[in-house]
Write an enzyme that holds these catalytic residues in place. Structure first.
Site, PDB file in Angstrom:
ATOM      1  CB  VAL A  62      -0.998   0.040   1.232  1.00 13.85           C
ATOM      2  CG1 VAL A  62      -1.986  -1.072   1.131  1.00 13.85           C
ATOM      3  CG2 VAL A  62      -0.185   0.265   2.467  1.00 13.85           C
ATOM      4  CB  SER A 140      -3.985   2.603  17.418  1.00 12.82           C
ATOM      5  OG  SER A 140      -3.533   2.002  18.479  1.00 12.82           O
ATOM      6  CE1 TYR A 152       0.376   0.900  14.662  1.00 13.08           C
ATOM      7  CE2 TYR A 152      -0.335   1.619  16.731  1.00 13.08           C
ATOM      8  CZ  TYR A 152      -0.583   0.603  15.952  1.00 13.08           C
ATOM      9  OH  TYR A 152      -1.680   0.289  15.743  1.00 13.08           O
ATOM     10  CB  ALA A 153       1.613   7.451  18.934  1.00 15.00           C
ATOM     11  CB  THR A 154       3.316  10.260  14.605  1.00 15.75           C
ATOM     12  OG1 THR A 154       4.066  10.838  16.017  1.00 15.75           O
ATOM     13  CG2 THR A 154       3.146  11.440  13.928  1.00 15.75           C
TER      14      THR A 154
HETATM   15  P1  NAD Z   1      -1.521  -7.970  11.814  1.00 11.84           P
HETATM   16  O1  NAD Z   1       0.103  -7.620  12.066  1.00 11.84           O
HETATM   17  O2  NAD Z   1      -2.008  -9.124  12.243  1.00 11.84           O
HETATM   18  O3  NAD Z   1      -1.818  -7.894   9.992  1.00 11.84           O
HETATM   19  C1  NAD Z   1      -1.463  -6.792   9.258  1.00 11.84           C
HETATM   20  C2  NAD Z   1      -1.415  -7.072   7.962  1.00 11.84           C
HETATM   21  O4  NAD Z   1      -1.383  -5.856   6.891  1.00 11.84           O
HETATM   22  C3  NAD Z   1      -0.703  -8.183   7.584  1.00 11.84           C
HETATM   23  O5  NAD Z   1      -1.213  -9.283   6.905  1.00 11.84           O
HETATM   24  C4  NAD Z   1       0.442  -7.420   6.642  1.00 11.84           C
HETATM   25  O6  NAD Z   1       1.150  -8.297   5.808  1.00 11.84           O
HETATM   26  C5  NAD Z   1      -0.212  -6.373   6.264  1.00 11.84           C
HETATM   27  N1  NAD Z   1       0.618  -5.319   5.709  1.00 11.84           N
HETATM   28  C6  NAD Z   1       1.530  -4.951   6.348  1.00 11.84           C
HETATM   29  N2  NAD Z   1       2.068  -3.842   5.653  1.00 11.84           N
HETATM   30  C7  NAD Z   1       1.495  -3.844   4.598  1.00 11.84           C
HETATM   31  C8  NAD Z   1       1.786  -2.966   3.253  1.00 11.84           C
HETATM   32  N3  NAD Z   1       2.807  -2.312   3.192  1.00 11.84           N
HETATM   33  N4  NAD Z   1       0.979  -3.257   2.279  1.00 11.84           N
HETATM   34  C9  NAD Z   1      -0.157  -4.055   2.302  1.00 11.84           C
HETATM   35  N5  NAD Z   1      -0.208  -4.877   3.537  1.00 11.84           N
HETATM   36  C10 NAD Z   1       0.559  -4.546   4.638  1.00 11.84           C
HETATM   37  O7  NAD Z   1      -1.921  -6.585  12.345  1.00 11.84           O
HETATM   38  P2  NAD Z   1      -3.426  -6.497  13.078  1.00 11.84           P
HETATM   39  O8  NAD Z   1      -3.380  -6.637  14.835  1.00 11.84           O
HETATM   40  O9  NAD Z   1      -4.644  -7.130  12.328  1.00 11.84           O
HETATM   41  O10 NAD Z   1      -3.842  -4.952  12.803  1.00 11.84           O
HETATM   42  C11 NAD Z   1      -4.572  -4.324  11.838  1.00 11.84           C
HETATM   43  C12 NAD Z   1      -4.572  -2.910  11.783  1.00 11.84           C
HETATM   44  O11 NAD Z   1      -5.423  -2.533  13.028  1.00 11.84           O
HETATM   45  C13 NAD Z   1      -3.289  -1.875  11.734  1.00 11.84           C
HETATM   46  O12 NAD Z   1      -3.636  -0.847  11.179  1.00 11.84           O
HETATM   47  C14 NAD Z   1      -2.997  -1.795  13.226  1.00 11.84           C
HETATM   48  O13 NAD Z   1      -2.336  -0.660  13.437  1.00 11.84           O
HETATM   49  C15 NAD Z   1      -4.303  -1.630  13.853  1.00 11.84           C
HETATM   50  N6  NAD Z   1      -4.653  -1.869  15.258  1.00 11.84           N
HETATM   51  C16 NAD Z   1      -4.222  -3.117  15.860  1.00 11.84           C
HETATM   52  C17 NAD Z   1      -4.567  -3.123  17.234  1.00 11.84           C
HETATM   53  C18 NAD Z   1      -4.297  -4.589  18.034  1.00 11.84           C
HETATM   54  O14 NAD Z   1      -4.257  -4.610  19.115  1.00 11.84           O
HETATM   55  N7  NAD Z   1      -3.851  -5.472  17.250  1.00 11.84           N
HETATM   56  C19 NAD Z   1      -4.582  -2.209  18.014  1.00 11.84           C
HETATM   57  C20 NAD Z   1      -4.954  -1.071  17.332  1.00 11.84           C
HETATM   58  C21 NAD Z   1      -4.706  -0.880  15.968  1.00 11.84           C
END
Ligand code: NAD
Length: 251
Positions: A62, A140, A152-154
């Site tokens: 992305v 988040s 990440y926070a930013t």
């Molecule tokens: P995860 O690591 O389990 O999955 C993230 C997915 O994004 C992976 O499949 C990875 O291959 C894909 N990805 C990473 N970089 C990419 C790129 N450049 N192009 C395309 N795909 C890419 O993470 P998750 O826990 O499912 O988190 C999903 C979203 O939710 C994220 O934006 C994360 O920051 C946010 N989030 C998660 C939590 C948590 O506690 N898990 C909390 C707050 C926010």
């Protein structure tokens, strides 16, 4: 008011696993056709196959403009013009500020912020043409500040400003833009955090859950449900909002 396209096409980024995979499944159950977009096309394919014939897998980074344009063109050709976009792809590169490498800053802002910008810019024309669209961006609780996560926070705070601006610019075309801001959710991302700081996973979940008002860890379906709400036609007057899905007001 324009009607929802008959079986809208959604793109969910980072949907090979975790929150993105649960969201892709939920949107398919809601009746949408879904493109499971991820860096890892093979993993995205397993997820799309598990969802069934309403889903396809698309490999793309992305944060790469050319790959984003090609991916959106492919979705348009194979599934139809996308009118729902969930910007979910994410990475963490945690460290205290004084130890944080420039490359860790760039990588995190590149995926979350530039990635959401590139994807939204590529998809919005289809929403404008349809006179209807839904954009849901993953923020988040870290947007409120979190030790070891300056990058990440930013990025997650930036996603909120981006979303509110999309709501203002695109509202006249029947498009809403909102944020879901998860708290602690069980996923590979949080498992990696526990491993990095050397805390056994069960203990990590126990300790995090104890600090959450509803006294449990979040599950990926908790987030998919909130995304589903914003995508629904009944949320058509809700735009530019951030909903914290965190078992409490902020954690
Ligand atoms: P995860 O690591 O389990 O999955 C993230 C997915 O994004 C992976 O499949 C990875 O291959 C894909 N990805 C990473 N970089 C990419 C790129 N450049 N192009 C395309 N795909 C890419 O993470 P998750 O826990 O499912 O988190 C999903 C979203 O939710 C994220 O934006 C994360 O920051 C946010 N989030 C998660 C939590 C948590 O506690 N898990 C909390 C707050 C926010």
């Amino acid at each position: 008011m324009t009607d929802t396209p008959r079986r809208p096409v959604a793109i969910v980024t980072g949907a090979a696993r975790g929150i993105g995979a649960a969201t892709a499944l939920r949107l398919a159950q809601d009746g949408l056709r879904v493109a499971v977009l991820d860096l890892e096309e093979a993993a995205a394919k397993s997820t799309a196959d598990a969802i069934g014939e309403s889903a396809i897998a698309v490999g793309a980074d992305v944060s790469d403009a050319a790959e984003v344009e090609a991916a959106v063109a492919r979705v348009t050709e194979e599934l139809g013009a996308p009118t729902v976009l969930v910007n979910n792809a994410g990475i963490t590169r945690d460290n205290l500020l004084f130890k944080m490498a420039e490359s860790d800053w760039d990588a995190v802002l590149g995926v979350h912020l530039k990635g959401a910008f590139l994807m939204t810019r590529a998809v919005q024309k289809h929403m404008v043409d349809a006179g209807w669209g839904r954009i849901v961006n993953l923020s988040s609780t870290s947007a409120l500040g979190n030790r070891g996560q300056a990058n990440y926070a930013t990025a997650k705070a930036g996603v909120q400003g981006f979303t509110k601006t999309l709501a203002i610019e695109l509202g006249r075309f029947g498009i809403t833009a909102n944020c879901v801001a998860p708290g602690f959710i069980v996923s590979d991302m949080t498992k990696a955090t526990a491993a990095r700081i050397g805390v056994p996973w069960d203990q990590y979940v126990h300790d995090r859950a104890a600090a959450i008002p509803v006294r449990r860890a979040g599950q990926v379906e908790d987030i998919a449900n909130a995304v589903s709400f914003f995508v629904d036609d009944r949320a058509g007057f809700v735009s530019g909002q951030v909903i914290y899905v965190a078992g409490g007001p902020r954690n």
